[in-house]
Design a protein around this motif. Structure first.
Motif, PDB file in Angstrom:
ATOM      1  N   ALA A 200       0.772  -1.221  -0.051  1.00 24.63           N
ATOM      2  CA  ALA A 200       0.055   0.002  -0.104  1.00 24.63           C
ATOM      3  C   ALA A 200       0.838   1.099  -0.124  1.00 24.63           C
ATOM      4  O   ALA A 200       2.257   1.256   0.453  1.00 24.63           O
ATOM      5  CB  ALA A 200      -0.859   0.016   1.431  1.00 24.63           C
TER       6      ALA A 200
ATOM      7  N   VAL B 176      -3.077  -6.165  -2.779  1.00 21.89           N
ATOM      8  CA  VAL B 176      -2.830  -4.865  -2.008  1.00 21.89           C
ATOM      9  C   VAL B 176      -2.872  -5.081  -0.572  1.00 21.89           C
ATOM     10  O   VAL B 176      -3.869  -5.326  -0.042  1.00 21.89           O
ATOM     11  CB  VAL B 176      -3.356  -3.458  -2.631  1.00 21.89           C
ATOM     12  N   ALA B 177      -1.636  -4.820   0.089  1.00 19.47           N
ATOM     13  CA  ALA B 177      -1.750  -4.943   1.406  1.00 19.47           C
ATOM     14  C   ALA B 177      -0.603  -4.178   2.304  1.00 19.47           C
ATOM     15  O   ALA B 177       0.049  -3.356   1.528  1.00 19.47           O
ATOM     16  CB  ALA B 177      -1.480  -6.415   1.886  1.00 19.47           C
TER      17      ALA B 177
ATOM     18  N   CYS C 184      -7.458  -7.173  -1.518  1.00 19.20           N
ATOM     19  CA  CYS C 184      -6.728  -6.060  -0.751  1.00 19.20           C
ATOM     20  C   CYS C 184      -7.239  -6.084   0.546  1.00 19.20           C
ATOM     21  O   CYS C 184      -7.926  -7.131   1.087  1.00 19.20           O
ATOM     22  CB  CYS C 184      -7.349  -4.646  -1.020  1.00 19.20           C
TER      23      CYS C 184
ATOM     24  N   SER D  79      -4.838   0.591   1.998  1.00 23.95           N
ATOM     25  CA  SER D  79      -4.685  -0.453   0.985  1.00 23.95           C
ATOM     26  C   SER D  79      -5.867  -0.507  -0.057  1.00 23.95           C
ATOM     27  O   SER D  79      -5.780  -0.672  -1.236  1.00 23.95           O
ATOM     28  CB  SER D  79      -4.791  -1.982   1.690  1.00 23.95           C
ATOM     29  N   ARG D  80      -7.021  -0.187   0.425  1.00 24.42           N
ATOM     30  CA  ARG D  80      -8.378  -0.282  -0.242  1.00 24.42           C
ATOM     31  C   ARG D  80      -8.008   0.963  -1.224  1.00 24.42           C
ATOM     32  O   ARG D  80      -8.257   0.826  -2.450  1.00 24.42           O
ATOM     33  CB  ARG D  80      -9.538   0.110   0.729  1.00 24.42           C
TER      34      ARG D  80
ATOM     35  N   ARG E 118      -8.342 -10.089  -7.960  1.00 24.14           N
ATOM     36  CA  ARG E 118      -7.973  -8.711  -7.082  1.00 24.14           C
ATOM     37  C   ARG E 118      -8.396  -8.774  -5.721  1.00 24.14           C
ATOM     38  O   ARG E 118      -9.499  -8.441  -5.512  1.00 24.14           O
ATOM     39  CB  ARG E 118      -8.153  -7.464  -8.214  1.00 24.14           C
TER      40      ARG E 118
ATOM     41  N   GLY F 299      -5.657   0.213  -4.059  1.00 24.07           N
ATOM     42  CA  GLY F 299      -5.976  -0.824  -4.880  1.00 24.07           C
ATOM     43  C   GLY F 299      -6.893  -0.117  -5.827  1.00 24.07           C
ATOM     44  O   GLY F 299      -6.986  -0.177  -7.267  1.00 24.07           O
TER      45      GLY F 299
ATOM     46  N   PRO G 262     -10.392  -4.137  -6.052  1.00 25.37           N
ATOM     47  CA  PRO G 262     -10.006  -5.274  -5.294  1.00 25.37           C
ATOM     48  C   PRO G 262     -11.376  -5.605  -4.123  1.00 25.37           C
ATOM     49  O   PRO G 262     -11.893  -4.702  -3.767  1.00 25.37           O
ATOM     50  CB  PRO G 262      -8.838  -4.936  -4.578  1.00 25.37           C
TER      51      PRO G 262
END
Length: 197
Positions: free
Chosen positions: A10, A142-143, A53, A59-60, A51, A63, A70
C-alpha cells in the motif's frame, strides 16, 4: 498447477518517519501522489484474474487508485497489536522499552496484548493456501507492508524472527508462485511483471 500471486505494498500515509502498527489512517495527498507516480508500472496488474486488498483504508485506496477494484479480505488485515495499535515502534519503545525488547527477542510473546507474530504469519499463509488454484491463474493483493512480510516468511518457511529482516517499501511489488504448502518467491523487474500481467 501453479498460482501466481503478486503482492503490492500500500502507498504510504502521512507519516514518513515510521510505519504504524495497525495503521487505519486514510491515504493522504502525498500517498495519492505516490500512487499516481507509479500507476503506469503497476496498472497492468489490474488484468489479474483475481484482485484483493486488506481492509486497511490505505490498502483499499491504493487498490482503487491503481484500477484494481479489489475485493477486501479480512485475513489480510494487519497483526492485532493490542494496546500498541496506532503507535510506531519508536513510540512503543519510549512507552514500554522492556516489553518491546521482549517482543523483538521472542516473536511468540505478546506483551502488547494482541496476536502473536507466528499466528499472524499463519493467518496470512492460510489465506494464501486457500486461493483457488488454476494453472496460470494470476492474483494481485494490495496489503500493508507488515502483511507482505508475513506472507514472505510463510512462503520461505523461515523462522518468525526473519520477519524483522524484510524491508517492504511503499508500492513495491513481489510475486510468489505455487499452491498450498508449496510456494516459491518470484523476483521480477517491473517491466517483466507488466508484460506478464
Amino acid at each position: 498447477m501453479a498460482l501466481r500471486v503478486t503482492f503490492v505494498a500500500a502507498a504510504g500515509s502521512s507519516s514518513v518517519l515510521a510505519e504504524r502498527f495497525e495503521d487505519d489512517r486514510p491515504l493522504d495527498r502525498a500517498g495519492w501522489s505516490e500512487v499516481q507516480r507509479v500507476a503506469h508500472a503497476l496498472l497492468p496488474l489490474a488484468a489479474a484474474d483475481l484482485r484483493y486488498c486488506s481492509p486497511a483504508p490505505r490498502s483499499r485506496a491504493t487498490g482503487a487508485g491503481l484500477g484494481y477494484a479489489p475485493l477486501v479480505q479480512l485475513a489480510l488485515r494487519d497483526c492485532d497489536m493490542g494496546r500498541w495499535r496506532g503507535l510506531t515502534l519508536r513510540e512503543a519503545m519510549a512507552r514500554e522499552p522492556e516489553a518491546v525488547d521482549a517482543w523483538l527477542a521472542d516473536p511468540r510473546s505478546t506483551p502488547y496484548g494482541g496476536e502473536p507474530l507466528p499466528a499472524f504469519i499463519g493467518r496470512v499463509g492460510g489465506w494464501l493456501d486457500t486461493r483457488p488454484v488454476e494453472d496460470g491463474c494470476r492474483v494481485v493483493a494490495v496489503a500493508e507492508p507488515s502483511v507482505i512480510r508475513a506472507a514472505l516468511v510463510y512462503v520461505l518457511r523461515a523462522p518468525p524472527a526473519t520477519y524483522w529482516n524484510i524491508d517492504v517499501r511503499s508500492l513495491s511489488a513481489i510475486g510468489v508462485a505455487g499452491r498450498a504448502g508449496r510456494w516459491s518467491l518470484r523476483l521480477e523487474g517491473a517491466s517483466a511483471q507488466a508484460a506478464r500481467a
